[in-house]
Design an enzyme around this catalytic site. Structure first.
Site, PDB file in Angstrom:
ATOM      1  N   ASP A 188       0.803  -1.230   0.000  1.00  0.00           N
ATOM      2  CA  ASP A 188       0.000   0.000   0.000  1.00  0.00           C
ATOM      3  C   ASP A 188       0.837   1.282   0.000  1.00  0.00           C
ATOM      4  O   ASP A 188       0.339   2.344  -0.331  1.00  0.00           O
ATOM      5  CB  ASP A 188      -0.950   0.011   1.206  1.00  0.00           C
ATOM      6  CG  ASP A 188      -0.224  -0.197   2.547  1.00  0.00           C
ATOM      7  OD1 ASP A 188       1.007  -0.342   2.535  1.00  0.00           O
ATOM      8  OD2 ASP A 188      -0.887  -0.210   3.596  1.00  0.00           O
ATOM      9  N   ASP A 240       4.112  -1.127  11.347  1.00  0.00           N
ATOM     10  CA  ASP A 240       3.665   0.207  10.974  1.00  0.00           C
ATOM     11  C   ASP A 240       3.079   0.845  12.226  1.00  0.00           C
ATOM     12  O   ASP A 240       2.339   0.203  12.976  1.00  0.00           O
ATOM     13  CB  ASP A 240       2.605   0.131   9.873  1.00  0.00           C
ATOM     14  CG  ASP A 240       2.320   1.512   9.318  1.00  0.00           C
ATOM     15  OD1 ASP A 240       2.843   1.836   8.236  1.00  0.00           O
ATOM     16  OD2 ASP A 240       1.603   2.289   9.979  1.00  0.00           O
TER      17      ASP A 240
HETATM   18  C1  MIC Z   1       4.186   6.484   8.141  1.00  0.00           C
HETATM   19  O1  MIC Z   1       3.013   6.823   8.275  1.00  0.00           O
HETATM   20  O2  MIC Z   1       5.153   7.213   8.437  1.00  0.00           O
HETATM   21  C2  MIC Z   1       4.484   5.097   7.611  1.00  0.00           C
HETATM   22  C3  MIC Z   1       5.102   5.265   6.286  1.00  0.00           C
HETATM   23  O3  MIC Z   1       3.288   4.368   7.463  1.00  0.00           O
HETATM   24  C4  MIC Z   1       5.410   4.403   8.607  1.00  0.00           C
HETATM   25  C5  MIC Z   1       5.951   3.137   8.140  1.00  0.00           C
HETATM   26  C6  MIC Z   1       7.092   3.292   7.186  1.00  0.00           C
HETATM   27  O4  MIC Z   1       7.918   4.189   7.336  1.00  0.00           O
HETATM   28  O5  MIC Z   1       7.146   2.475   6.270  1.00  0.00           O
HETATM   29  C7  MIC Z   1       4.799   4.184   9.987  1.00  0.00           C
HETATM   30  O6  MIC Z   1       3.936   4.930  10.383  1.00  0.00           O
HETATM   31  O7  MIC Z   1       5.247   3.291  10.723  1.00  0.00           O
HETATM   32 FE1  SF4 Z   2       0.028   4.934   5.100  1.00  0.00          FE
HETATM   33 FE2  SF4 Z   2       1.365   5.620   7.300  1.00  0.00          FE
HETATM   34 FE3  SF4 Z   2      -0.119   7.404   5.976  1.00  0.00          FE
HETATM   35 FE4  SF4 Z   2      -1.302   5.486   7.291  1.00  0.00          FE
HETATM   36  S1  SF4 Z   2      -0.052   7.100   8.167  1.00  0.00           S
HETATM   37  S2  SF4 Z   2      -1.814   6.166   5.220  1.00  0.00           S
HETATM   38  S3  SF4 Z   2       0.091   3.773   6.989  1.00  0.00           S
HETATM   39  S4  SF4 Z   2       1.722   6.375   5.232  1.00  0.00           S
END
Ligand code: MIC
Ligand code: SF4
Length: 642
Positions: free
Chosen positions: A64, A119
Site C-alpha cells: 500500500d 507500521d
Molecule cells: C508512516 O506513516 O510514516 C508510515 C510510512 O506508514 C510508517 C511506516 C514506514 O515508514 O514504512 C509508519 O507509520 O510506521
Molecule cells: Fe500509510 Fe502511514 Fe499514511 Fe497510514 S499514516 S496512510 S500507513 S503512510
C-alpha cells in the site's frame, strides 16, 4: 481483582513478566501485519531466522505504500513480498486492495486478540477491541516466527467520553482535542483506553480513527470496548462469528484519567507542523488553501467518503484548490462506485487516487510553494508532504470538504443541515484481492530483484565507544527527519547502502558526508527523539553509517526498540543541562560500557574536546542489554536468545 480492558487483553496473552507499569513484559502475538515499505526488510529478517513457515494464527502482508513504481524497485518488492507470503504462510493483500489498517479492520481484526504490525498506525484495530501494537520490522519478524513481543508494561490512561458528538463534529475532532491536551509525547509508555457513556455513540470506523491517531500521542496503543456496535460492524462485514463482548470491569481503575465532553467539542484542526499544534477550526477560518486531501488510514472509511460525497454533491471544488480523494480500501472504492457517490465526487472535481497511502507519505501530490494543504491525515511533520517548506493542516473529512468548497479553511458547521450517514447493514464483501498462502510452499520460489539485498549485519556493541558528535538536534525529532520517505527515497527501502545516503537529509544535507569522514559517531537529541513512524530504516541506515549511540533527553518507544535491535545504544542525559554543553564535532569517549550496562550503572561520557565529563543513563531491560552485547536482535535470536 478488577481489570480495565487493556489489562485484560495483556493478562490473557502474558508469557513473561508482571503487569506493573514500567516492568518488562512479554505477550503472545496472535496476528501480524506488514506493509511493503517496512515489509521487505521484515520478511528478509524472517528469512534470516531460517524458519519454514510463520507460526502465528494469521499473518497478512500488505502492499500500500510504494505504489508509484517510478522504477522497477517497487515492483520488485511487490513480487518478492507476494512470493514470500505464499511460501512462508501469510495472506497477501495485493496492490490496489487498500491501506493495510483499513483492510485489516474490515477483514481480519478480531476483538480480544493481539496484533503486531510493522507500521506505527497498527493500533487502528484497537477500534474493534483488539490489542494492536506497532513495532519495528525485526520485532514483527520475530513474532511471525512465534516469538513473544517484549515491551515495558504501559501505564493505562482512561479516557472517559461523555455526551454525544454534535452535528458536524467528528471522531477526528476527539483525537485532535486529545493531541491538544496531551501533546505528541503525552502518550509515551501508555495505553489509551476509552470508556464511558459516550462510547456507544461511536461507530467502529470512528473508533478506528481515534485509535489510529493515538500513534501521534506516542502511545503504545489505544483501545475501545467491544460492544453491540462492534457486533453490528462485524456482522456487516460477514464476520459476526468473530465478535465477543469486551470491556473494563465495572470497578476497574486507571493510572491516569482524562474526560472529554462530546457535547462541548467543536471542529478541531492541527496547525503546521505538528499534530499537537491544535486549535478549534474557527480560530483559523479564512486561511487560504491550495490543496485539500481526504484519505489515509485515519479517515478513508466508507462513512467518511460518503459524507464528503454528500457535501460535494452538485457543487464544484473551489478554483484555488486541488482536491484529492483516496478510498481507504477496495471495499470502500467499490461501494462508493456502486452507489453513485464516486460519480458525485468526480463531478465536483475531485482527483481520485488509488487505494493506498499516497500523499500521506509524500508519494505524489506535493503541495505548491507557499500554499496551505488541509488533509484528513494523521501527520503533518515538516517536509513529509514532499514540499520542504510545506504548511500542512490536519482535520476531519467534513472540515476538509467544507474547505475544498470554499478555498479557505472553513468550519463545517457553516454547511447547514447536518449529513447523517448510517453505517451499512452489509458491506460489499469480495476478498478476491487477498491471496491465501500456497498449499504447496515447497514449490514456491522466492523472487528477488537485483536490489533486494540480505539484511545488513549489526556489530556487537564495543566496550569503549569513541567518536564525534555528528549532529545535535532539538525536541520531537521524527523518523521522517532521520530517514525521510517520499517518492525519491521510499523506493530504496530494500537497499540500505542506497537509502543511507538520505539520513538526516532535510535536517542537514552534510550529515552523511560527515558520518563517513568521521567514521561514524554519536547523535545528540532532545525530548521524544524518534517519534512517528515505526520504520527500522531510521536505525538500520544510521547503523550502516557507523552510529554508535544516541544521547537524548528522552526517546519515543518504537525508535528506542529499533535502536537496540541494531545495537545502537540509546542513552539519556542524567542532567538535561548537559545538553547545552554538547556541540557538533565534540569528541566523546565512554569506557567500560559492558560492565556498566550489566550492573545497571550510569555511564560516564568524557568530552575530550571540552575536557568535561557527564553522566548518562538508559532504560534497558536485562534482555535488551544482552541484545546490544550480542550485536542486535537477529544475532541474539540466532544465538538461541528468546
Ligand atoms: C508512516 O506513516 O510514516 C508510515 C510510512 O506508514 C510508517 C511506516 C514506514 O515508514 O514504512 C509508519 O507509520 O510506521
Ligand atoms: Fe500509510 Fe502511514 Fe499514511 Fe497510514 S499514516 S496512510 S500507513 S503512510
Amino acid at each position: 481483582m478488577a481489570y480495565n480492558l487493556a489489562q485484560k487483553l495483556i493478562a490473557s496473552h502474558l508469557v513473561a513478566g508482571k503487569m506493573t507499569a514500567g516492568e518488562e513484559i512479554a505477550i503472545r502475538i496472535d496476528q501480524t501485519l506488514t506493509q511493503d515499505a517496512t515489509g521487505t526488510m521484515a520478511w528478509l529478517e524472517f528469512e534470516a531466522m531460517g524458519l519454514p513457515r510463520v507460526r502465528t494464527e494469521l499473518s497478512v502482508s500488505y502492499v500500500d505504500h510504494n505504489m508509484l513504481q517510478t522504477d522497477f524497485r517497487n515492483a520488485d518488492d511487490h513480487r518478492y513480498l507476494q512470493s514470500a507470503a505464499a511460501k512462508y504462510g501469510a495472506y497477501f493483500s495485493r496492490p490496489g486492495n487498500g491501506i493495510c489498517h483499513q483492510v485489516h479492520l474490515e477483514r481480519f481484526a478480531v476483538p480480544g486478540k493481539t496484533l503486531l504490525g510493522s507500521d506505527s498506525h497498527t493500533p487502528t484495530a484497537g477500534g474493534l477491541g483488539m490489542l494492536a501494537i506497532g513495532a519495528g520490522g525485526l520485532d514483527v519478524a520475530v513474532a511471525m516466527g512465534g516469538g513473544a513481543f517484549y515491551f515495558a508494561m504501559p501505564r493505562i490512561v482512561g479516557v472517559k467520553l461523555i455526551g454525544r458528538l454534535q452535528p458536524w463534529v467528528s471522531a477526528k475532532d476527539i483525537i485532535i482535542e486529545l493531541q491538544r491536551r496531551l501533546t505528541v509525547k503525552g502518550g509515551v509508555g501508555k495505553i489509551i483506553e476509552y470508556y464511558g457513556p459516550g462510547v456507544a455513540g461511536l461507530t467502529v470506523p470512528q473508533r478506528a480513527t481515534i485509535c489510529n491517531m493515538g500513534a501521534e500521542l506516542g502511545a503504545t496503543t489505544s483501545v475501545f470496548p467491544s460492544d453491540e456496535r462492534t457486533r453490528a460492524y462485524l456482522e456487516a462485514q460477514g464476520r459476526g462469528a468473530a465478535w465477543l463482548p469486551l470491556s473494563a470491569d465495572p470497578d476497574a481503575t486507571y493510572d491516569e484519567y482524562v474526560e472529554i465532553d462530546l457535547d462541548a467539542l467543536e471542529p478541531m484542526i492541527s496547525l503546521p507542523s505538528s499534530p499537537d499544534n491544535a486549535a478549534p477550526v474557527r480560530e483559523v477560518e479564512g486561511t487560504p488553501v491550495g490543496q485539500v486531501c481526504v484519505g489515509s488510514c485515519t479517515n478513508s472509511s466508507y462513512e467518511d467518503l460518503m459524507t464528503v460525497a454528500a457535501i460535494l454533491r452538485g457543487r464544484t471544488v473551489h478554483p484555488s484548490v486541488s482536491f484529492t480523494v483516496t478510498p481507504g480500501s477496495k471495499q470502500v472504492y467499490n461501494m462508493i462506485a456502486a452507489n453513485g457517490a464516486l460519480a458525485d465526487l468526480i463531478a465536483a472535481g475531485a482527483r481520485i487516487l488509488e487505494s493506498a497511502c499516497g500523499p500521506c507519505i509524500g508519494m505524489g501530490q506535493a503541495p505548491a510553494t507557499g500554499t496551505a494543504s488541509v488533509r484528513s491525515f494523521n501527520r503533518n511533520f515538516k517536509g513529509r508532504s514532499g514540499t520542504p517548506d510545506d504548511a500542512v493542516y490536519l482535520a476531519s473529512p467534513t472540515t476538509c470538504a467544507a474547505t475544498a468548497l470554499h478555498g479557505v479553511i472553513t468550519d463545517p458547521r457553516r454547511l447547514g443541515d447536518p449529513i447523517v450517514i448510517e453505517p451499512p447493514a452489509r458491506y460489499l464483501i469480495n476478498d478476491n484481492m487477498i491471496l491465501p498462502p500456497a498449499e504447496n510452499p515447497e514449490d514456491v520460489e522466492i523472487i528477488r530483484g537485483p536490489y533486494i539485498k540480505p539484511v545488513p549485519q549489526a556489530r556487537p556493541l564495543p566496550d569503549t565507544l569513541h567518536g564525534r558528535v555528528l549532529l545535535r538536534v532539538g525536541d520531537n525529532i521524527t523518523t521522517d527527519h532521520i530517514m525521510p520517505a517520499g517518492a525519491q527515497v521510499l523506493p530504496l527501502r530494500s537497499d540500505i547502502p542506497a537509502i543511507a545516503e538520505y539520513v538526516f537529509w532535510r535536517v542537514d544535507p552534510d550529515f552523511v558526508r560527515r558520518a563517513k569522514e568521521w567514521g561514524g559517531g554519536f547523535v545528540v537529541g532532545g525530548a521524544n527523539y524518534g517519534q512517528g513512524s515505526s520504520r527500522e530504516h531510521a536505525a538500520l541506515a544510521p547503523m550502516y553509517l557507523g552510529l554508535q549511540a544516541v544521547i537524548a533527553k528522552s526517546f519515543a518507544r518504537i525508535h528506542h526498540a529499533n535502536l537496540v535491535n541494531v545495537a545502537i545504544l540509546p542513552l539519556t542525559l542524567v542532567d538535561e543541562a548537559d545538553y547545552a554543553g554538547l556541540e557538533q564535532g565534540d569528541e566523546l569517549e565512554m569506557r567500560e560500557v559492558h560492565a556498566a550496562l550489566r550492573a545497571g550503572r550510569p555511564i560516564t561520557v568524557h568530552n575530550l574536546t571540552k575536557g568535561t565529563s557527564f553522566q548518562v543513563r538508559y532504560e534497558l531491560t536485562p534482555r535488551q542489554v544482552e541484545i546490544l552485547l550480542a550485536g542486535g536482535l537477529l544475532n541474539y535470536i540466532r544465538a538461541g536468545g528468546q
